[in-house]
Design a protein around this motif. Structure first.
Motif, PDB file in Angstrom:
ATOM      1  N   LEU A  29       7.294 -18.744 -20.103  1.00 40.22           N
ATOM      2  CA  LEU A  29       8.132 -17.551 -20.285  1.00 40.22           C
ATOM      3  C   LEU A  29       9.304 -17.572 -19.309  1.00 40.22           C
ATOM      4  N   LEU A  30       9.021 -17.957 -18.057  1.00 36.91           N
ATOM      5  CA  LEU A  30      10.078 -17.987 -17.047  1.00 36.91           C
ATOM      6  C   LEU A  30      11.182 -18.967 -17.458  1.00 36.91           C
ATOM      7  N   TYR A  31      10.772 -20.151 -17.937  1.00 37.78           N
ATOM      8  CA  TYR A  31      11.775 -21.153 -18.308  1.00 37.78           C
ATOM      9  C   TYR A  31      12.531 -20.729 -19.552  1.00 37.78           C
ATOM     10  N   LEU A  32      11.816 -20.185 -20.547  1.00 40.71           N
ATOM     11  CA  LEU A  32      12.488 -19.753 -21.769  1.00 40.71           C
ATOM     12  C   LEU A  32      13.523 -18.669 -21.468  1.00 40.71           C
ATOM     13  N   TYR A  84       5.480 -13.158 -26.984  1.00 38.91           N
ATOM     14  CA  TYR A  84       6.089 -13.109 -25.646  1.00 38.91           C
ATOM     15  C   TYR A  84       7.145 -14.200 -25.488  1.00 38.91           C
ATOM     16  N   CYS A  85       6.834 -15.399 -25.977  1.00 36.06           N
ATOM     17  CA  CYS A  85       7.796 -16.506 -25.872  1.00 36.06           C
ATOM     18  C   CYS A  85       9.085 -16.150 -26.605  1.00 36.06           C
ATOM     19  N   GLU A  86       8.916 -15.547 -27.763  1.00 36.48           N
ATOM     20  CA  GLU A  86      10.080 -15.131 -28.554  1.00 36.48           C
ATOM     21  C   GLU A  86      10.943 -14.151 -27.749  1.00 36.48           C
ATOM     22  N   ILE A 127      16.005 -13.363 -24.359  1.00 38.85           N
ATOM     23  CA  ILE A 127      16.673 -13.035 -23.107  1.00 38.85           C
ATOM     24  C   ILE A 127      17.407 -14.263 -22.573  1.00 38.85           C
ATOM     25  N   GLY A 128      16.759 -15.402 -22.674  1.00 38.91           N
ATOM     26  CA  GLY A 128      17.355 -16.645 -22.177  1.00 38.91           C
ATOM     27  C   GLY A 128      18.595 -17.038 -22.939  1.00 38.91           C
ATOM     28  N   GLU A 129      18.631 -16.682 -24.224  1.00 39.76           N
ATOM     29  CA  GLU A 129      19.754 -17.117 -25.047  1.00 39.76           C
ATOM     30  C   GLU A 129      20.908 -16.125 -25.044  1.00 39.76           C
TER      31      GLU A 129
END
Ligand code: NKO
Ligand code: ADP
Length: 456
Positions: free
Chosen positions: A90-93, A45-47, A52-54
């Motif tokens: 997850l929100l921050y990533l 999930y973090c990945e 998305i963040g990047e």
């Protein structure tokens, strides 16, 4: 060889310890497997969130801003830790700008949202059913509430003890708590939303008493012996995972004293309607989109995925049946009024489902039915009524309001036992039994959901 024989002898001589040790070992291994698998899953999930963040953003675009209302008291005070462990990363990533507001006491989620001025793209509730219902109540009590509710998405991060709305929004992950939390967080990130129905509960005015402000719920109202038993389940904590089953056994025995076994109510209801000139005024989902208001939430107002806007003019539609009011006197030990949000059936016509069981329930049937529900099966209640609006006058509650003291109330219940439970649940929050008017407001709020699981 002698060594092995010795080991067996020791085991036989200490068989209680051996059994205990084996059980502990099995549980231990099981726990380690689960936590290993969870860690692997969270990594995936973090990945996904990091990707998305990047992703590059247009230069003129601000990061999405969300306001999280966190109830730290939910799920026996484990909510904050779970939020920090499984949702926040997850929100921050994903690169969201997150403002976490922690509630300090009961009712604060509601007042916070009633008064919220901060420009935000979404309100996300980290809590259980109760906090979510409070948030919806806060939103809809605002002056601009109904207008905002239809456009601004709400999210839920199910860190509560009961998360029935989240379990319906993310049904494929409902059985695995960590997966449910991660999927719900990803839904906030990915922004897919769908409209949900709201039920408005307005206390009916009685002589000299104003009804007060309405309370809004997404799941519904539960009343009776099964609700009461469920509310007591934690008294049997020492049964661990079997406490729910134990609760029904014990409630059945001692229940005569503390459980609502039988109450009567006078009911008035109107049948469901697909939209017509009669219900148009009340049914905001039938109205065309309001002009853009310059309110707090629309500062970033360009994002409005999936707004619910009707294409037909319902003012010209005629439905004679819509005005019908039917009466029914109900006597039962188990009553429920739920929205389609938590019903497994897919309904084309917006509706409230009122259902109730027989007037009397035997000890056997009570435990059998309770255990069925513990096993995740749908409640069996033989009588079912569909409605768009329901008024309930509990026979007991009307008398209760006439006589201020609780003791004199009980004298008025002909078949009722002493110390009868006077509580009902709306979205798993407790309320005193009163005469109430429940109205269905179809498709009034938008909630983040995931059309399919993101990580298998
Ligand atoms: C036989 C079937 C019997 C079924 C009977 C069920 C009767 C259920 C009565 C439920 C009454 C629930 C009332 C909930 C609403 C409520 O209690 O609102 C309080 C607000 O105003 C006060 O809000 P605030 O001004 O913010 O404090
Ligand atoms: N800081 C707080 N301290 C105590 N209770 C709170 C606080 N914030 C919210 N509450 C109340 O906690 C109750 C339970 O919340 P809920 O979201 O239903 O969680 P759960 O499913 O764990 O019961 C709600 O009635 C809510 O008003």
């Amino acid at each position: 060889m002698a060594k092995i024989v010795k080991i067996f002898e020791t085991l036989r001589n200490n068989w209680k310890k051996s059994v205990f040790g084996t059980v502990a070992l099995v549980y231990g291994v099981d726990y380690l497997m689960y936590s290993y698998e969870s860690r692997q899953m969270m990594r995936a999930y973090c990945e996904a969130a990091r990707e998305i963040g990047e992703a590059p953003m247009p230069v003129d675009c601000r990061p999405r801003h969300i306001t999280v209302i966190l109830n730290p008291a939910a799920n026996k005070r484990k909510a904050k830790k779970e939020f920090e462990e499984y949702c926040a990363p997850l929100l921050y990533l994903a690169g969201l700008s997150v403002n976490v507001v922690v509630t300090g006491k009961e009712g604060q989620a509601r007042t916070l949202i009633e008064k919220l001025e901060e420009a935000t793209d979404a309100i996300v509730v980290a809590g259980g059913d109760g906090t979510l219902s409070e948030a919806v109540t806060g939103l809809l009590r605002r002056e601009d509430g109904t207008n905002v509710a239809r456009k601004m998405p709400l999210g839920v991060l199910p860190v509560g003890k009961t998360n029935s709305i989240a379990k319906h929004l993310f049904s494929q992950s409902a059985d695995d708590r960590i997966k449910l939390l991660a999927e719900a967080t990803m839904a906030v990130i990915l922004e897919a939303s769908k409209p949900l129905d709201v039920i408005k509960f307005q206390v009916l005015p009685t002589d000299g008493n104003e009804g007060g402000k309405p309370v809004y719920g997404l799941a519904g109202l539960e009343w009776g012996a099964f609700r009461d038993t469920n509310a007591r389940r934690d008294k049997y904590w020492y049964f661990g995972g079997l406490r729910g089953y134990a609760a029904y056994i014990f409630a059945g025995f001692k229940g005569e004293k503390t459980i609502t076994w039988n109450v009567q109510a006078n009911m008035e209801y109107s049948p469901p309607c697909n939209g017509c000139s009669n219900c148009y005024e009340q049914r905001l989902d039938l109205h065309p989109d309001q002009a853009q208001s310059k309110s707090w939430w629309s500062a970033f107002g360009k994002r409005q995925p999936g707004s619910v806007v009707p294409t037909v003019d319902y003012r010209g539609k005629v439905n004679e049946d819509c005005r019908t009011v039917r009466k029914l006197d109900v006597a039962t030990s188990d009553f429920s009024l739920i929205s389609s949000n938590v019903s497994k059936e897919h309904n084309k016509v917006p509706q409230l489902q009122v259902s109730f069981g027989p007037e009397h329930v035997s000890y056997n049937d009570f435990v059998k039915e309770g255990w069925r529900r513990e096993n995740g099966e749908d409640p069996s209640r033989p009588c079912k009524i569909l409605a768009k609006e329901v008024k309930l006058w509990p026979v007991q509650a009307v008398k209760h309001q006439d006589n201020a003291t609780a003791s004199s109330t009980q004298d008025n219940i002909p078949t009722g036992p002493k110390d009868i439970e006077k509580w009902i649940s709306i979205d798993n929050e407790d309320y005193e039994v009163k005469a109430v008017h429940a109205t269905l407001l179809p498709n009034l709020v938008k909630m983040f959901y995931s059309p399919h699981v993101i990580i298998k």
